[in-house]
Design a protein around this motif. Sequence first.
Motif, PDB file in Angstrom:
ATOM      1  N   ARG B  47      44.190 -14.212  -4.949  1.00  0.00           N
ATOM      2  CA  ARG B  47      43.207 -13.579  -5.841  1.00  0.00           C
ATOM      3  C   ARG B  47      41.805 -13.678  -5.259  1.00  0.00           C
ATOM      4  O   ARG B  47      40.986 -12.773  -5.426  1.00  0.00           O
ATOM      5  CB  ARG B  47      43.260 -14.217  -7.232  1.00  0.00           C
ATOM      6  N   MET B  50      41.202 -11.111  -2.686  1.00  0.00           N
ATOM      7  CA  MET B  50      41.065  -9.805  -3.330  1.00  0.00           C
ATOM      8  C   MET B  50      39.761  -9.673  -4.119  1.00  0.00           C
ATOM      9  O   MET B  50      39.475  -8.618  -4.685  1.00  0.00           O
ATOM     10  CB  MET B  50      42.275  -9.620  -4.261  1.00  0.00           C
ATOM     11  N   LEU B  52      38.959 -11.317  -6.871  1.00  0.00           N
ATOM     12  CA  LEU B  52      39.202 -11.348  -8.317  1.00  0.00           C
ATOM     13  C   LEU B  52      38.680 -12.625  -8.970  1.00  0.00           C
ATOM     14  O   LEU B  52      38.936 -12.868 -10.145  1.00  0.00           O
ATOM     15  CB  LEU B  52      40.695 -11.154  -8.603  1.00  0.00           C
ATOM     16  N   ASP B  54      34.958 -14.750  -9.610  1.00  0.00           N
ATOM     17  CA  ASP B  54      33.518 -14.562  -9.477  1.00  0.00           C
ATOM     18  C   ASP B  54      32.995 -15.407  -8.323  1.00  0.00           C
ATOM     19  O   ASP B  54      32.928 -16.633  -8.440  1.00  0.00           O
ATOM     20  CB  ASP B  54      32.814 -14.954 -10.784  1.00  0.00           C
ATOM     21  N   HIS B  71      33.026  -6.095  -3.805  1.00  0.00           N
ATOM     22  CA  HIS B  71      33.747  -5.830  -5.049  1.00  0.00           C
ATOM     23  C   HIS B  71      35.226  -5.615  -4.734  1.00  0.00           C
ATOM     24  O   HIS B  71      35.563  -5.101  -3.666  1.00  0.00           O
ATOM     25  CB  HIS B  71      33.156  -4.578  -5.710  1.00  0.00           C
ATOM     26  N   THR B  72      36.070  -5.992  -5.671  1.00  0.00           N
ATOM     27  CA  THR B  72      37.519  -5.849  -5.486  1.00  0.00           C
ATOM     28  C   THR B  72      37.900  -4.462  -4.971  1.00  0.00           C
ATOM     29  O   THR B  72      38.713  -4.333  -4.053  1.00  0.00           O
ATOM     30  CB  THR B  72      38.236  -6.108  -6.815  1.00  0.00           C
ATOM     31  N   SER B  73      37.294  -3.425  -5.577  1.00  0.00           N
ATOM     32  CA  SER B  73      37.679  -2.064  -5.193  1.00  0.00           C
ATOM     33  C   SER B  73      37.302  -1.788  -3.732  1.00  0.00           C
ATOM     34  O   SER B  73      38.033  -1.093  -3.027  1.00  0.00           O
ATOM     35  CB  SER B  73      37.005  -1.057  -6.117  1.00  0.00           C
ATOM     36  N   ALA B  76      39.791  -3.432  -1.501  1.00  0.00           N
ATOM     37  CA  ALA B  76      40.993  -2.618  -1.429  1.00  0.00           C
ATOM     38  C   ALA B  76      40.795  -1.475  -0.435  1.00  0.00           C
ATOM     39  O   ALA B  76      41.674  -1.173   0.375  1.00  0.00           O
ATOM     40  CB  ALA B  76      41.334  -2.073  -2.812  1.00  0.00           C
ATOM     41  N   ARG B  77      39.620  -0.858  -0.486  1.00  0.00           N
ATOM     42  CA  ARG B  77      39.362   0.287   0.399  1.00  0.00           C
ATOM     43  C   ARG B  77      39.239  -0.125   1.860  1.00  0.00           C
ATOM     44  O   ARG B  77      39.311   0.719   2.749  1.00  0.00           O
ATOM     45  CB  ARG B  77      38.084   1.009  -0.030  1.00  0.00           C
ATOM     46  N   PHE B  82      47.333  -5.316  -2.855  1.00  0.00           N
ATOM     47  CA  PHE B  82      47.665  -6.526  -3.608  1.00  0.00           C
ATOM     48  C   PHE B  82      48.847  -6.238  -4.524  1.00  0.00           C
ATOM     49  O   PHE B  82      48.840  -5.278  -5.288  1.00  0.00           O
ATOM     50  CB  PHE B  82      46.433  -6.946  -4.422  1.00  0.00           C
ATOM     51  N   PRO B  84      50.452  -8.317  -7.316  1.00  0.00           N
ATOM     52  CA  PRO B  84      50.325  -9.591  -8.024  1.00  0.00           C
ATOM     53  C   PRO B  84      51.664 -10.092  -8.550  1.00  0.00           C
ATOM     54  O   PRO B  84      52.651  -9.352  -8.569  1.00  0.00           O
ATOM     55  CB  PRO B  84      49.380  -9.266  -9.176  1.00  0.00           C
ATOM     56  N   ASN B  86      52.616 -10.691 -11.521  1.00  0.00           N
ATOM     57  CA  ASN B  86      53.155  -9.934 -12.668  1.00  0.00           C
ATOM     58  C   ASN B  86      53.369  -8.465 -12.304  1.00  0.00           C
ATOM     59  O   ASN B  86      53.639  -7.653 -13.175  1.00  0.00           O
ATOM     60  CB  ASN B  86      52.228 -10.074 -13.872  1.00  0.00           C
ATOM     61  N   GLY B  88      51.675  -5.946 -11.936  1.00  0.00           N
ATOM     62  CA  GLY B  88      50.562  -5.051 -12.248  1.00  0.00           C
ATOM     63  C   GLY B  88      50.961  -3.603 -12.417  1.00  0.00           C
ATOM     64  O   GLY B  88      50.203  -2.684 -12.111  1.00  0.00           O
TER      65      GLY B  88
END
Lengths: 330, 238, 355
Positions: B47, B50, B52, B54, B71-73, B76-77, B82, B84, B86, B88
């Motif tokens: 996390r 990624m 996720l 702070d 930032h997470t996004s 990703a770019r 990711f 996860p 669960n 997601g």
Amino acid sequence: MKTLGPMIEKAGGVFLLPVAIAILAFVLIGAPSSWLTLTVAGLSMGLMLFLMASGLSLVFGLMDVLNFGHSAFVSFGAFVAATVLAWLGGWVGADSIFLNALALIAAISAAIVFGAAAGWFFERVIVKPVYKDHLRQILITMGALIVAEQLILATWGGTPTNVPRPQFLEGAIILGGSSLEVYRLFAFIVGVVVYAGIYFLLNKTRIGLLIRAGVENREMVEALGFRIDRLFIGVFMLGSALAAVGGAMWAGYETLITPALGAEMMVIVFIVVIIGGLGSIQGTLLGAIVVALMQNYVGFLAPKLALASNMLLMMAILLWRPSGLAPAVK
Amino acid sequence: MSLLSIRNMDVSIGQYAVLHGLTLDVPEGGVFVLLGRNGAGKTTTLRSIMGLWDRPAGSVTFRGEDISSLHTSDIARKGIAFVPENMGIFGGLTVAENMVLATANGKFDPARLKRVYALFPALEQFWNKQAWSLSGGQKQMLAVARAIIEPRDLILIDEPTKGLAPTIIHGMGEAFKDISQSTTILLVEQNFAFAKSLGRDMAVIDDGQVVHTGSMADFAADTALQDRLLSLSMEEGA
Amino acid sequence: MNRTMNRTLSVKIIALTVWGLLLFSPFLFQDVRQVEVAARIAVFIVLVASYDLLIGYTGIVSFAHTMFFGFGAYGVAIALKQIGPGWGAWTLGTLSGVAVSIVVAILIGLLSLRVKAIFFAMITLAAASVALVLASQLSQFTGGEDGMIYSAPDLLKPSTKLLTDAEGDVLRIFDVRMNGKIAAYYFVFITCALMFWAMLRIVGSPLGTVLKAIRENEGRAEGIGYRVVAYRTAVFVIAATTAALAGAVYATWLRYTGPDTTLSFAIMIDILLMVVIGGMGTMWGAVIGATLMVLAQYYLRDLMEVASRATEAIPLLPELLSPDRWLLWLGIIFILLVYFFPAGIAGTIIRGRTK
């Protein structure tokens, strides 16, 4: 009994509830003409409530933000629209449908612009610092509601403001002994058109896809490479603009509005989103129609118990379905 | 140079330090397995990469660029996907919609889509079904498929075999082998047999720190070390 | 550690000073209005402290606190009005107000605390407005918008002579007439002080410790085995009962009950402000918050009136300073407080300057 459950489910499940209420009311009221009038009034009120509540529901679903100040947008929309209609008094009263419609469009547009701007300000200044902190969020948005209400009071005064209605929306259609107000039919149509628009946005566009995904799992949408906070401010502004339109429509419906309007509607709007389930637009529409039908039927049968009946309905539905009738999938 | 390196990462939740001074290098290519007891900080590590959490203390470098403040996004770019624990999955969306969301611009690269179908035929079969109606294994396939529909350099996968039947786990392992030929996988896994069959390199995390790192072959051969680092929490073939 | 204790002590000293002033206020402030203010402060301390039990110690926001306050007040008012002044009627009224509060609190608690914390705020708000609407509509019982005027039990009537001098007139001690009014004031003071003390005991008891554990980390408290919903419902019921008792006391003191004195949303906002100003989760902060707010309500508005008149020549300013804008300023202050000063006065003193 065993076959009944799936049958109801197949026929529309919880979405049959308004029908059930309408049938029950038909039996209790007895007079078909009164029933029709009340049902039309209920449906048109339901769609206005939907306009007011949809933003609250979406914003909660997407960002887990419960905006207690949401009803301020309703008030602002009502008063801004009333003011514009008063300015354009000549067009409103004119014998030309064209000028009537122009005045109406101007009033609703003003409400939309004002609502969106107020939404932008609200999100940036009031809500943003308190994301993820429900306690402070509730307190601060409540404080903002008080301030907004006082600003309305200071601007428009405490005496009821008269809302001029465009000429072509006055009057009623007589249908089989029951009188159906033109304005109510109009409000119904506006609500349906807006619902269709939101439905299209959510289900047929990429932004809608992102919103629906964000309501379910915000983190995952970000992990796929999208900025949800930018999406959120858009949804917040859309929600407040819709609430303002709802307020503007409501103002025309009531024709006499006071600064207490927002606070009065807030409770009903809350009941709507709790009954419907937070985060889903279908749920909100369902909740709005159920609440509005109850309000009208009970208002006719036992006027003093209209609000209490909705409260009881909410309690019953929460016992049955703790997340409301049709919440977003989480 | 390693693909991803983490230096002195600290993460705490409230007053509890979950990671303190975690340092890890993931080389390019193959499957890198993170092992460790429950609560050792494996998920937290993924996390944190990624974005996720702070702003955790420490640095995360990806292809020589510090991504720890992104930032997470944006992370990703940069080419990190990711999956996860669960999974997601967006249950209210169809399989197709889930996949579309994972593309950068809403359009599928036909070759990649074909590869996804080849790896996970079930997804093609249920393409227009709502994702909540899928089985656990199919959901996991969808989660992995989302991660490979766009070209990525690194995929973070958190316990993909949890709760899945052995035959499905086997299929998943084959898919991971295939994927890892072109993309690095950082895998958190409790199932040691599965991890052993896939891993090229590995690290063990305990109490928020990396306590061992090396090749999977060496670690698999050293049962004493396994006992010491993982105690009995991971049995062979579990 | 020692410094924290010192700071806590200073908060307690401030609060105890307020209680001390309240104890002697009929002798210190002989103006009728000032005694009115003192009684209102005492009642609101209890009301705010019971609200703090809820918001400060469990982190749940209820907007129905005035509803319970109203249940107690209306219970006493209806009983005294229908049965006539007397302690029997008073007791019956108080008990029924408390009973209704308990039943409603359990209903709301079990229903909405189980569901989702955020629903709780919405549901309590809805319940409170239903209560308000019913109170103004069922006017044959409640007096509607106008409320009810009634007599207090004999002992507390202003005309009662508590102590008499040789001539049979009301005895004066330090120039204060020993009549029913003073009995009523001390009735308010003693009941409120007792209730405040009881709440301090609750916070200091094992229950208080559990509540703090739940507030800090709900998931973990659940994991340890505390039944969070049961505890929250229990606290909600305790808070509701206390609010109802405070309402009964206030109704006895005012000898008038109406929507504006008990049920209105404005009072709910007052309570929120008091608890935030004083400091959530400190209990002693309730004393500071309630005192400051009630004083401000009585005296700051006068000041605004004066300021508004004085600035009459300047545009806009008198409009902003008019006492009608009171709520506007309260709202703004409230928002700023929650942003920048969430610990309130007591919390800030206890924690010191460092955050």
